[in-house]
Design a protein around this motif. Structure first.
Motif, PDB file in Angstrom:
ATOM      1  N   LEU A 133      29.457 -22.683 -16.404  1.00 20.07           N
ATOM      2  CA  LEU A 133      29.900 -21.974 -17.600  1.00 20.07           C
ATOM      3  C   LEU A 133      28.707 -21.460 -18.407  1.00 20.07           C
ATOM      4  CD1 LEU A 133      32.864 -24.206 -18.833  1.00 20.07           C
ATOM      5  CD2 LEU A 133      32.995 -21.872 -17.936  1.00 20.07           C
ATOM      6  N   ILE A 134      27.661 -22.262 -18.496  1.00 17.52           N
ATOM      7  CA  ILE A 134      26.459 -21.832 -19.208  1.00 17.52           C
ATOM      8  C   ILE A 134      25.872 -20.596 -18.538  1.00 17.52           C
ATOM      9  CG2 ILE A 134      24.046 -22.428 -19.719  1.00 17.52           C
ATOM     10  CD1 ILE A 134      24.998 -25.323 -20.159  1.00 17.52           C
ATOM     11  N   LEU A 135      25.724 -20.654 -17.229  1.00 17.95           N
ATOM     12  CA  LEU A 135      25.151 -19.528 -16.501  1.00 17.95           C
ATOM     13  C   LEU A 135      26.026 -18.284 -16.636  1.00 17.95           C
ATOM     14  CD1 LEU A 135      22.837 -18.597 -14.742  1.00 17.95           C
ATOM     15  CD2 LEU A 135      24.103 -19.372 -12.738  1.00 17.95           C
ATOM     16  N   ALA A 136      27.343 -18.474 -16.583  1.00 21.74           N
ATOM     17  CA  ALA A 136      28.251 -17.343 -16.737  1.00 21.74           C
ATOM     18  C   ALA A 136      28.098 -16.692 -18.110  1.00 21.74           C
ATOM     19  CB  ALA A 136      29.693 -17.800 -16.527  1.00 21.74           C
ATOM     20  N   GLU A 137      27.913 -17.504 -19.145  1.00 18.66           N
ATOM     21  CA  GLU A 137      27.750 -16.965 -20.499  1.00 18.66           C
ATOM     22  C   GLU A 137      26.422 -16.215 -20.631  1.00 18.66           C
ATOM     23  OE1 GLU A 137      28.964 -16.348 -24.537  1.00 18.66           O
ATOM     24  OE2 GLU A 137      29.967 -16.772 -22.634  1.00 18.66           O
ATOM     25  N   VAL A 138      25.362 -16.768 -20.050  1.00 25.66           N
ATOM     26  CA  VAL A 138      24.067 -16.081 -20.096  1.00 25.66           C
ATOM     27  C   VAL A 138      24.150 -14.750 -19.356  1.00 25.66           C
ATOM     28  CG1 VAL A 138      21.630 -16.217 -19.452  1.00 25.66           C
ATOM     29  CG2 VAL A 138      22.785 -18.244 -20.314  1.00 25.66           C
ATOM     30  N   GLU A 139      24.815 -14.749 -18.211  1.00 23.60           N
ATOM     31  CA  GLU A 139      24.963 -13.512 -17.444  1.00 23.60           C
ATOM     32  C   GLU A 139      25.817 -12.495 -18.192  1.00 23.60           C
ATOM     33  OE1 GLU A 139      26.577 -14.957 -13.791  1.00 23.60           O
ATOM     34  OE2 GLU A 139      24.605 -15.191 -12.844  1.00 23.60           O
ATOM     35  N   ARG A 140      26.792 -12.972 -18.962  1.00 25.60           N
ATOM     36  CA  ARG A 140      27.696 -12.069 -19.677  1.00 25.60           C
ATOM     37  C   ARG A 140      26.988 -11.312 -20.784  1.00 25.60           C
ATOM     38  NH1 ARG A 140      31.080 -11.899 -24.105  1.00 25.60           N
ATOM     39  NH2 ARG A 140      30.362 -13.926 -24.859  1.00 25.60           N
ATOM     40  N   VAL A 141      26.148 -12.022 -21.567  1.00 22.45           N
ATOM     41  CA  VAL A 141      25.527 -11.380 -22.737  1.00 22.45           C
ATOM     42  C   VAL A 141      24.024 -11.193 -22.607  1.00 22.45           C
ATOM     43  CG1 VAL A 141      27.313 -12.213 -24.292  1.00 22.45           C
ATOM     44  CG2 VAL A 141      25.283 -13.601 -23.941  1.00 22.45           C
ATOM     45  N   GLY A 142      23.422 -11.750 -21.563  1.00 20.61           N
ATOM     46  CA  GLY A 142      21.989 -11.563 -21.354  1.00 20.61           C
ATOM     47  C   GLY A 142      21.114 -12.636 -21.966  1.00 20.61           C
TER      48      GLY A 142
END
Length: 264
Positions: free
Chosen positions: A9-18
């Protein structure tokens, strides 16, 4: 929630907003600050992201350019401190502001001030700030035109020609990265050329760069460290970087960042 699920989930959030802040992840996941930091360390060790002060960003190649929104959430306390210090140098009648999130924060100081200024900028976000509010007509904003990059910079032949015909007393310049070997860099080739035009137009160059920019090298360079007459950074900068910058820039200004803010 399993540890592996939380890290996904952390990685997905970083990928979503940069880029994300630790405080945002603790609220999103309902876990402690320490747990998030351990997760970020694990993900960084495996090359999935890069930790920065107060958060994390995607691991990017030298040619990948983060968007303005992604960059604007990072290093906010440091950028605010740098912009506030730069505002003390607004004693010239004609200045230029390059694109960047720290120059964008400096634009807020200009808009809130009362000094008559002519401001040249190749940033749509900077121009938006300067055009807002109720400043009188003594604030003359000149937007260069050009092709827009993900970081809201206007670049290319149109921008370069417009800038080359102008002359400013002081340039406030944002950078993507800086180090001893590469100098000042950007991931965008056209932006490098436009930054060189801005530098050539100015009698004095003031670089605004938070400490996380040290050691980062983008695809294209646009000047050695020595082109900076003044460089303003925050007190997160390391001792070796301070030594090199002190030797190579005209004047190094290191601003303190409030400890209570830097944890955000």
């Amino acid at each position: 929630m399993l540890v592996s699920q939380r890290r996904e989930l952390i990685l997905a959030e970083v990928e979503r907003v940069g880029g994300v802040r630790v405080s945002e992840l603790t609220e999103l996941l309902g876990v402690s600050d320490m747990t998030v930091r351990r997760d970020l360390e694990h993900l960084e060790t495996h090359g999935w992201l890069r930790k920065v002060h107060g958060g994390a960003v995607l691991t990017a190649s030298s040619s990948e350019e983060p968007g303005f929104e992604a960059k604007s959430v990072l290093q906010q306390p440091a950028k605010r401190a740098i912009a506030a210090r730069a505002a003390q140098l607004l004693d010239k009648s004609a200045i230029a502001l390059s694109a960047g999130t720290t120059t964008w924060m400096l634009a807020r100081h200009i808009q809130a001030g009362s000094q008559p200024l002519a401001v040249v900028t190749n940033s749509t976000t900077v121009a938006d700030v300067l055009a807002a509010g109720s400043r009188p007509s003594d604030l003359n904003v000149i937007l260069t035109g050009g092709s827009r990059t993900p970081s809201a910079a206007l670049v290319g032949p149109i921008a370069d020609r417009a800038i080359s015909s102008l002359h400013v007393d002081r340039l406030f310049l944002g950078v993507h990265g800086m180090d001893a070997r590469s100098g000042f860099t950007t991931p965008n080739l056209a932006e490098a050329q436009t930054n060189m035009a801005l530098i050539a137009s100015a009698r004095q160059v003031v670089v605004l760069a938070d400490s996380t920019k040290w050691g980062t090298a983008g695809l294209a360079d646009f000047g050695r460290l020595s082109i900076a007459d003044v460089l303003i950074t925050d007190d997160g900068i390391g001792d070796e970087a301070r030594r090199i910058l002190t030797e190579q820039v005209g004047e190094l200004i290191v601003v303190p960042v409030e400890p209570s803010l830097s944890r955000s």
